[in-house]
Design an enzyme around this catalytic site. Structure first.
Site, PDB file in Angstrom:
ATOM      1  N   LYS A 118     -42.702 -68.204  32.896  1.00 22.73           N
ATOM      2  CA  LYS A 118     -41.968 -69.376  33.396  1.00 22.73           C
ATOM      3  C   LYS A 118     -40.858 -68.982  34.377  1.00 22.73           C
ATOM      4  CE  LYS A 118     -42.807 -72.289  29.321  1.00 22.73           C
ATOM      5  NZ  LYS A 118     -42.160 -73.125  28.262  1.00 22.73           N
ATOM      6  N   TYR A 146     -48.113 -80.684  31.504  1.00 25.20           N
ATOM      7  CA  TYR A 146     -47.391 -80.964  30.253  1.00 25.20           C
ATOM      8  C   TYR A 146     -47.511 -82.431  29.832  1.00 25.20           C
ATOM      9  CZ  TYR A 146     -45.049 -76.443  29.470  1.00 25.20           C
ATOM     10  OH  TYR A 146     -44.757 -75.130  29.167  1.00 25.20           O
ATOM     11  N   PHE A 162     -37.330 -84.562  26.579  1.00 20.95           N
ATOM     12  CA  PHE A 162     -37.065 -83.448  27.503  1.00 20.95           C
ATOM     13  C   PHE A 162     -38.126 -83.328  28.603  1.00 20.95           C
ATOM     14  CE2 PHE A 162     -39.210 -81.840  23.669  1.00 20.95           C
ATOM     15  CZ  PHE A 162     -40.378 -81.334  24.221  1.00 20.95           C
ATOM     16  N   ARG A 183     -49.614 -66.306  20.754  1.00 25.65           N
ATOM     17  CA  ARG A 183     -48.526 -67.103  20.162  1.00 25.65           C
ATOM     18  C   ARG A 183     -47.601 -66.187  19.338  1.00 25.65           C
ATOM     19  NH1 ARG A 183     -47.701 -72.298  22.092  1.00 25.65           N
ATOM     20  NH2 ARG A 183     -46.228 -72.241  20.372  1.00 25.65           N
ATOM     21  N   THR A 229     -40.901 -71.273  19.635  1.00 23.24           N
ATOM     22  CA  THR A 229     -40.451 -72.047  20.811  1.00 23.24           C
ATOM     23  C   THR A 229     -38.958 -71.865  21.057  1.00 23.24           C
ATOM     24  OG1 THR A 229     -42.163 -73.680  20.268  1.00 23.24           O
ATOM     25  CG2 THR A 229     -40.438 -74.367  21.821  1.00 23.24           C
ATOM     26  N   ARG A 246     -39.930 -64.183  23.379  1.00 28.51           N
ATOM     27  CA  ARG A 246     -38.850 -65.170  23.389  1.00 28.51           C
ATOM     28  C   ARG A 246     -37.581 -64.632  22.737  1.00 28.51           C
ATOM     29  NH1 ARG A 246     -42.809 -70.381  22.401  1.00 28.51           N
ATOM     30  NH2 ARG A 246     -42.904 -71.084  24.578  1.00 28.51           N
ATOM     31  N   ASN A 260     -37.681 -70.881  28.014  1.00 27.15           N
ATOM     32  CA  ASN A 260     -38.096 -69.909  27.002  1.00 27.15           C
ATOM     33  C   ASN A 260     -39.178 -68.940  27.490  1.00 27.15           C
ATOM     34  OD1 ASN A 260     -40.187 -71.701  27.001  1.00 27.15           O
ATOM     35  ND2 ASN A 260     -39.977 -72.334  24.864  1.00 27.15           N
ATOM     36  N   HIS A 262     -45.312 -69.695  28.392  1.00 26.35           N
ATOM     37  CA  HIS A 262     -46.166 -70.724  27.775  1.00 26.35           C
ATOM     38  C   HIS A 262     -47.416 -70.029  27.266  1.00 26.35           C
ATOM     39  CE1 HIS A 262     -48.726 -74.240  27.186  1.00 26.35           C
ATOM     40  NE2 HIS A 262     -49.675 -73.494  27.735  1.00 26.35           N
ATOM     41  N   GLU A 285     -56.513 -75.898  29.947  1.00 26.84           N
ATOM     42  CA  GLU A 285     -55.415 -75.282  30.709  1.00 26.84           C
ATOM     43  C   GLU A 285     -55.919 -74.188  31.660  1.00 26.84           C
ATOM     44  OE1 GLU A 285     -52.023 -76.152  27.288  1.00 26.84           O
ATOM     45  OE2 GLU A 285     -52.495 -74.085  27.801  1.00 26.84           O
TER      46      GLU A 285
END
Ligand code: DAT
Ligand code: MG
Length: 140
Positions: free
Chosen positions: A11, A51, A59, A87, A93, A104, A114, A117, A128
């Site tokens: 990100k 998203y 948010f 993950r 998150t 993270r 963060n 993704h 995706e």
């Protein structure tokens, strides 16, 4: 556990701080192979489509602006149980809840910014990956 592919995004908070290589090392150290990768700059509308599942969340607007604020690196990771493994490597998150050693925990700045993704299930991974890559770009 079968060989899977998952969509990963490094990100804007991470690309901005020059962390692409350090984050990719975490994936590779965990046995995930980067089988496709490109650096792109999303528009807020493109981030919004990606998203869309979160569009009712408070948010959402902030998230779309953030994802369009700087370039991102979109990538496809492949390996045994790649979706769950990624993950794990990412961490929770909210970086305050992320296990030590996760991306993270080490790099994220906040719950919103963060660093990464990762797809959360085989169905979302397929959608995706297809959003960013053509079949010809996936080099296993
Ligand atoms: P994840 O990215 O771990 O799959 P998610 O799908 O619940 O988490 O949310 C997508 C992104 O939305 C998340 O990475 C950052 C942002 N986000 C989630 N919860 C948030 C919150 N409480 N405040 C601000 N941004 C949030
Ligand atoms: Mg998610």
């Amino acid at each position: 556990m079968a060989i899977e592919r998952t969509l990963s995004i490094i990100k804007p908070d991470a690309t901005k701080r020059n962390l692409t290589g350090k984050i990719n090392a975490k994936f590779e150290d965990a046995g995930l192979r980067i089988v496709a990768q490109k650096r792109i700059h999303l528009t807020p509308a493109q981030a919004g489509v990606f998203y869309e599942v979160h569009k009712e969340r408070p948010f959402y607007g902030e998230l779309c602006e953030f994802m369009a604020s700087e370039p991102v690196v979109v990538q496809v990771l492949e390996g045994e149980g790649a979706i769950a493994k990624n993950r794990e490597v990412m961490g929770a998150t909210n970086p305050a809840d992320a296990a030590p050693g996760t991306i993270r925990a080490e790099f994220a700045e906040s719950v919103g910014e963060n660093s990464v993704h990762g797809s959360d299930a085989p169905e979302t991974a397929a959608v995706e990956i297809a959003y960013f890559f053509s079949g010809l770009e996936l080099v296993g």
